[in-house]
Design an enzyme around this catalytic site. Structure first.
Site, mmCIF file in Angstrom:
data_model
loop_
_atom_site.group_PDB
_atom_site.id
_atom_site.type_symbol
_atom_site.label_atom_id
_atom_site.label_comp_id
_atom_site.label_asym_id
_atom_site.label_seq_id
_atom_site.Cartn_x
_atom_site.Cartn_y
_atom_site.Cartn_z
ATOM 1 N N GLN A 351 0.829 -1.205 0.000
ATOM 2 C CA GLN A 351 0.000 0.000 0.000
ATOM 3 C C GLN A 351 0.867 1.259 0.000
ATOM 4 O OE1 GLN A 351 -3.061 -0.686 -0.434
ATOM 5 N NE2 GLN A 351 -3.973 1.357 -0.380
ATOM 6 N N HIS A 353 3.806 1.523 -1.219
ATOM 7 C CA HIS A 353 4.429 1.620 -2.538
ATOM 8 C C HIS A 353 3.422 2.012 -3.628
ATOM 9 C CE1 HIS A 353 7.848 -0.519 -0.781
ATOM 10 N NE2 HIS A 353 8.516 -0.326 -1.895
ATOM 11 N N GLY A 355 1.084 1.930 -6.740
ATOM 12 C CA GLY A 355 1.142 1.158 -7.988
ATOM 13 C C GLY A 355 2.442 0.397 -8.148
ATOM 14 N N GLU A 378 2.557 -25.668 8.193
ATOM 15 C CA GLU A 378 2.826 -26.126 9.565
ATOM 16 C C GLU A 378 1.710 -25.719 10.528
ATOM 17 O OE1 GLU A 378 6.773 -26.411 10.998
ATOM 18 O OE2 GLU A 378 7.608 -26.164 8.998
#
Lengths: 396, 250
Positions: A351, A353, A355, A378
């Site tokens: 978010q 960053h 696009g 696990e």
């Protein structure tokens, strides 16, 4: 090639670690340096090409990382669980796949033989696994038995000095490179989990074969495959622990495995945070750096807090194991907290960053895909909650 | 063979340079430290020499107790013992004082060969190695990029302005190590765990007065900001013009 800036190559120093011993701090620093120099540059490529980096595994073996938690008599370095977790964390900080490769090899592929194997099995396999002669794999999950592993359908029928196994396992990490496979099979049908036993299956067993694994969402630089048993004859002495105790053995193995998956999750979260923080300090919007916008500042604050809380739980669980104290509940808490933290942090890293985060130019989308494994493998988050609540209710 | 590698604890490359209140030193608040880059090559050469000819490697440093972190790192890589000649104010020493202290320790250890980095990455004197050899009265090969040692003698390669020079010398000797001599190894897990059984001795030393003292420190002038001359192929003539006229590099 990915964009160089911001990149995981210039990760800031983690201040945490004042409470580590000198050995632990040195192991962490050594693995960090190795991860930045040798693992980070391949992380994008191996993900893109679904490639298991054999060259990296060789270097991991040369450094002695598979032997960290094992005693010297087997070729290990007796460094303890916390040091091992620090190694997994540092690798995962730049490449989740590589962290997973080590975690699965050590906690699932090697530890059960060391812990529950008879002397012959231990001497035959543990030193070779630690020395990296081949990898170790662990087969619990089946096409029809995952979280409900008590519903295992693979069967093992005694025939003289052998057990004859029939069935299939899927999603088995490191399978294509493994020399031994620790697998569960039903030795006494109709009585549920108590009828399940564990076996060490050598790769060259007749009637045993490895089949290509499915395509994966993330962890694409980690190997996995399916296992098929068709009248596979396993020597009687390759039974791991007493007959009928395989399920118990596997559950205890997973307690230990969880601590390492928690460390893996923590590493992924830390890596995503590092990259997002660097990006926020560099990228400008509205005439300011992102890091000057409160919307981004609050995200960073939440991410840092989430990681710090997870780290305390992970190191605590590892220390309990090192002190030979009960740690099943704490391991489940650490795994649940850190894996869900890795989902939140990688999500927010994308978010921040914008696009670019959605594009493959930046590593955060890979980290998000890798993190998703951590809330499933696990023991899913739901299974962790079952374990925690069982522990609470049993003792209340 | 007794082998000594001398190392210096220096600030990491990320350390911000800020002048201290006295105007003649740097404010080290918040600095992290590491072993000087060329000293890693020196220790590696010491370990390689031990692996080839046998013997024992001692890592010697002048500095504060905290330098044990750097010494430990080299013990983990394969050195046998460490010595810290304890000095809480290393910045007050000049290369001569350092070389004198090291010479006394090297003599006491009975070493046959000493490896040092060609230069420490903080003060850039590039003087201690040669001064150390002088005090010891030993052969000195500076800035080695290749080395073959055998009993009592050695052959080294040095890179000069005019090409690669091969030199012969007899032991004992001081070798200052340059980039390219070897590729320093990482500590392995076993090496790290073995550190516990090795010793790092802290010792006092005779600190002679510095003959050269720093009287003032100034930071380099700030670099001028860059300038974008244009975009795409159309900007090339302007760029060439700027590189010729303003920058004078074409």
């Amino acid at each position: 090639m990915q964009t160089e800036t911001p990149s995981p190559y210039t990760l800031p120093e983690i201040k945490h670690g004042f409470d580590l011993t000198q050995d632990q701090a040195m192991i962490r620093d050594m693995v960090r340096e190795f991860a930045l120099a040798e693992v980070a540059p391949l992380a994008h490529e191996i993900d893109e090409n679904h490639r298991f980096p054999e060259e990296t595994w060789k270097k991991i073996v040369e450094l002695g990382l598979p032997g960290i938690p094992f005693p010297e008599e087997y070729g290990g370095s007796n460094g303890g669980t916390l040091a091992y977790c620090l190694a997994v964390e540092e690798l995962s900080r730049v490449c989740g796949s590589t962290g997973l490769t080590l975690a699965a090899h050590v906690s699932l592929g090697t530890f059960p033989i060391y812990k529950w194997g008879n002397e012959r099995l231990k001497k035959a396999y543990v030193p070779k696994l630690i020395a990296g002669e081949y990898m170790g794999a662990y087969g619990l999950t089946e096409p029809n038995a995952g979280s409900d592993s008590g519903g295992t359908q693979t069967t093992a029928v005694k025939d003289g000095d052998h057990y004859v196994l029939n069935g299939a396992k899927c999603f088995i990490t490191n399978a294509n490179y493994a020399g031994t496979f620790i697998c569960t099979a039903v030795t006494e049908p109709g009585i549920g989990a108590k009828g399940i036993s564990a076996f060490v299956v050598p790769r060259d067993t007749k009637g045993f074969r490895i089949e290509k694994g499915e395509q994966k969402l993330g962890m694409r630089g980690s190997d996995w495959a399916s296992l098929v048993f068709q009248d596979a004859r396993i020597p009687k002495d390759h039974l791991l622990g007493p007959e009928g105790e395989g399920f118990k053995t596997f559950m205890k193995t997973l307690d230990g495995g969880r601590v390492s998956i928690a460390a893996l999750s923590l590493g992924i979260a830390q890596g995503a945070y590092d990259v997002a923080l660097a990006y926020a300090k560099e990228r400008e919007a509205f005439g300011k750096h992102l890091s000057e916008l409160q919307a981004v500042q609050f995200k960073l604050a939440n991410m840092a807090m989430d990681i710090e809380a997870s780290r305390h739980l992970v190191y605590h669980a590892a220390r309990l194991k090192d002190a030979n104290l009960p740690y099943a509940k704490e391991a489940a808490m650490a795994k649940l907290m850190a894996s869900e933290c890795s989902m939140r942090v990688t999500y927010d890293a994308i978010q921040i960053h914008g696009g670019y985060g959605y594009s493959r130019e930046y590593p955060v989308e890979r980290m998000w895909r890798d993190a998703k494994l951590c809330v499933i493998g696990e023991g899913t988050s739901e299974v962790q909650r079952m374990i925690i609540s069982r522990n609470i209710l049993r003792n209340s | 063979m007794k082998i000594v590698a001398c190392i210096k604890r220096v600030p990491t490359t990320e350390a911000q340079a800020k002048i201290a209140g006295d105007g003649k030193s740097l404010d080290n608040a918040g600095w992290q430290y590491m072993a000087s880059f060329y000293d890693e090559i020196a220790v590696e050469q010491a370990i390689l020499t031990k692996e080839k000819l046998g013997g024992e490697v001692t890592v010697v440093t002048l500095g504060p107790s905290a330098a044990s972190k750097e010494v430990r790192e080299f013990l983990a890589r394969g050195a046998d013992t460490g010595v810290i000649l304890k000095d809480d104010h290393p910045s007050m020493r000049d290369p001569r004082a350092t070389a004198k202290a090291l010479a006394a320790k090297v003599k006491a250890l009975g070493a046959e060969v000493v490896f040092v980095g060609r230069v420490a990455t903080d003060r850039d004197h590039s003087a201690v190695g040669a001064m150390l050899a002088t005090y010891l009265g030993w052969a000195c090969v500076t800035e080695a990029i290749g080395l073959e040692l055998s009993a009592g003698k050695g052959v080294a390669k040095r890179e000069t302005e005019h090409g690669v020079e091969t030199v012969e010398f007899s032991l004992p000797a001081v070798i200052t190590c340059n980039k390219g001599l070897n590729e320093p190894r990482r500590a392995s897990l076993k090496g790290i765990m073995a550190v516990k059984s090795k010793t790092i001795a802290e010792e006092a030393f005779e600190n002679v007065a510095a003959q050269v003292t720093v009287s003032k420190v100034e930071l380099p002038p700030a670099r001028k900001a860059g300038r974008i001359v244009g975009e795409g192929a159309a900007a090339v003539p302007a760029l060439i013009e700027a590189l010729r006229g303003e920058a004078r590099i074409l």
